[in-house]
Design a protein around this motif. Structure first.
Motif, PDB file in Angstrom:
ATOM      1  N   ASN A 120    -138.357 -23.523  -6.637  1.00 34.36           N
ATOM      2  CA  ASN A 120    -137.894 -22.323  -7.345  1.00 34.36           C
ATOM      3  C   ASN A 120    -138.642 -21.049  -6.955  1.00 34.36           C
ATOM      4  OD1 ASN A 120    -135.828 -23.586  -8.995  1.00 34.36           O
ATOM      5  ND2 ASN A 120    -137.492 -24.500 -10.187  1.00 34.36           N
ATOM      6  N   ALA A 121    -139.163 -21.019  -5.752  1.00 36.86           N
ATOM      7  CA  ALA A 121    -139.813 -19.799  -5.260  1.00 36.86           C
ATOM      8  C   ALA A 121    -138.747 -18.780  -4.848  1.00 36.86           C
ATOM      9  CB  ALA A 121    -140.716 -20.123  -4.077  1.00 36.86           C
ATOM     10  N   ARG A 122    -139.151 -17.541  -4.651  1.00 38.21           N
ATOM     11  CA  ARG A 122    -138.219 -16.488  -4.195  1.00 38.21           C
ATOM     12  C   ARG A 122    -138.010 -16.670  -2.692  1.00 38.21           C
ATOM     13  NH1 ARG A 122    -138.733 -10.989  -2.555  1.00 38.21           N
ATOM     14  NH2 ARG A 122    -136.903  -9.744  -3.151  1.00 38.21           N
ATOM     15  N   HIS A 123    -136.962 -17.366  -2.324  1.00 33.32           N
ATOM     16  CA  HIS A 123    -136.797 -17.802  -0.935  1.00 33.32           C
ATOM     17  C   HIS A 123    -136.011 -16.830  -0.059  1.00 33.32           C
ATOM     18  CE1 HIS A 123    -132.719 -18.864  -2.121  1.00 33.32           C
ATOM     19  NE2 HIS A 123    -133.207 -19.601  -3.122  1.00 33.32           N
ATOM     20  N   GLN A 124    -135.263 -15.898  -0.662  1.00 26.67           N
ATOM     21  CA  GLN A 124    -134.467 -14.905   0.080  1.00 26.67           C
ATOM     22  C   GLN A 124    -133.480 -15.544   1.059  1.00 26.67           C
ATOM     23  OE1 GLN A 124    -138.042 -12.780   1.568  1.00 26.67           O
ATOM     24  NE2 GLN A 124    -137.170 -10.980   0.565  1.00 26.67           N
TER      25      GLN A 124
END
Length: 310
Positions: A120-124
């Motif tokens: 759930n990281a900000r993966h873009q």
């Protein structure tokens, strides 16, 4: 002449009609008798062992800039995931090209899959899956550095950063970045109560985790003793040190810089074991320096002093 009394009846031996069916219905579904160890009310009952937490066997670098930096630094990687229908920019195109050049499979993924892969990281819209980091032996690594220096294979004396219970991955990543910028030879971490090299560390270090080896030791205090036996000096960073950082006399010697944890600083045993406690002068007594910032300032000063003798 009959001897039976009026109203009496003779009972037949054996089961009465239909009793077999009634017995089967009563036993239906009970099955075999459970073992004593499985019966919660039995004295020999043994509760099942708790299930072990499943550990992640892989990690992932998430985000467009971190993925490009990781691929440029040739971070070991197994798969590059790109979200289907994502808006392509120069960074994604470069990531795909770099992955293809290295033979890393490029797969299309859904947003849900990327969220799972990156925790759930900000993966873009892009993520690079990497295998678990392979740590070097923290004692053998330093002993080998000292041996190479004593034999004249190295021009500059070894410089190592040891972390005393650093738990924030951002701090570890930033320290690795400073270690790379100011020519430190290695970073050493304890195997317990310390953060390891994770995807957050890869991202924060901007690829420095691939340039600076990370060694692991089971006990930092014992490792420092071995370093001193090999001829290396040790200093610990603390606000109440008896030696000020500017002009540090030990800077030009083989040196291990120990950085304390974010909250409590150096542990008591480590503080007692290092050769010197060093403080960084700051203008306000009410302020304190972040662990990674203190490490960066110290490594810069050591690099400055060493440059004078080159």
């Amino acid at each position: 002449m009959s001897t039976r009394r009026s109203g009496s009846s003779r009972k037949k031996k054996g089961p009465t009609k239909g009793s077999g069916g009634q017995g089967r219905r009563k036993l239906e579904g009970r099955g075999p008798t459970p073992k004593a160890s499985d019966r919660t009310w039995h004295k020999n009952y043994r509760p099942p062992a708790p299930k072990k937490k499943t550990e992640r066997t892989t990690d992932a670098v998430a985000g467009r800039n971190p993925v490009v930096e990781a691929l440029e630094a040739e971070v070991p990687a197994s798969t590059l995931y790109v979200a289907g229908g994502v808006e392509m920019d120069d960074r994604i195109r470069k990531s795909v090209r770099l992955a293809a050049d290295r033979g890393i499979p490029v797969l299309e993924a859904t947003e849900a899959q990327l969220a799972r892969i990156t925790d759930n990281a900000r993966h873009q819209g892009i993520a690079l899956q990497v295998p678990p980091y392979e740590y070097e032996n923290g004692i053998d690594l330093v002993v080998e550095l000292m041996d190479d220096w004593s034999k004249g294979y190295r021009h500059k004396p070894p410089l190592v950063v040891a972390l005393d219970s650093i738990t924030d991955p951002h701090n570890l990543g930033a320290i690795l970045r400073s270690a790379s910028a100011f020519s430190a030879d290695a970073v050493v971490i304890p195997s317990r109560r310390s953060v390891g090299v994770t995807s957050t560390v890869w991202k924060t270090s901007a690829g420095a985790a691939a340039r600076v080896p990370v060694g692991q030791v089971s006990n930092l205090n014992s490792a420092l003793t071995e370093y001193k036996k090999a001829g290396m000096f040790t200093i610990g960073l603390d606000g109440d040190g008896d030696q000020s950082l500017p002009g540090l006399p030990l800077a030009t010697e083989p040196l291990c810089v120990v950085v304390g944890s974010e909250g409590t600083g150096l542990s008591r045993l480590v503080a007692e074991n290092v050769d010197q406690i060093v403080s960084i002068p700051i203008s306000s007594e009410l302020e304190s320096l972040n662990a990674s910032l203190a490490a960066g300032i110290t490594l810069y000063e050591i690099a400055r002093l060493r440059a004078k003798i080159d």
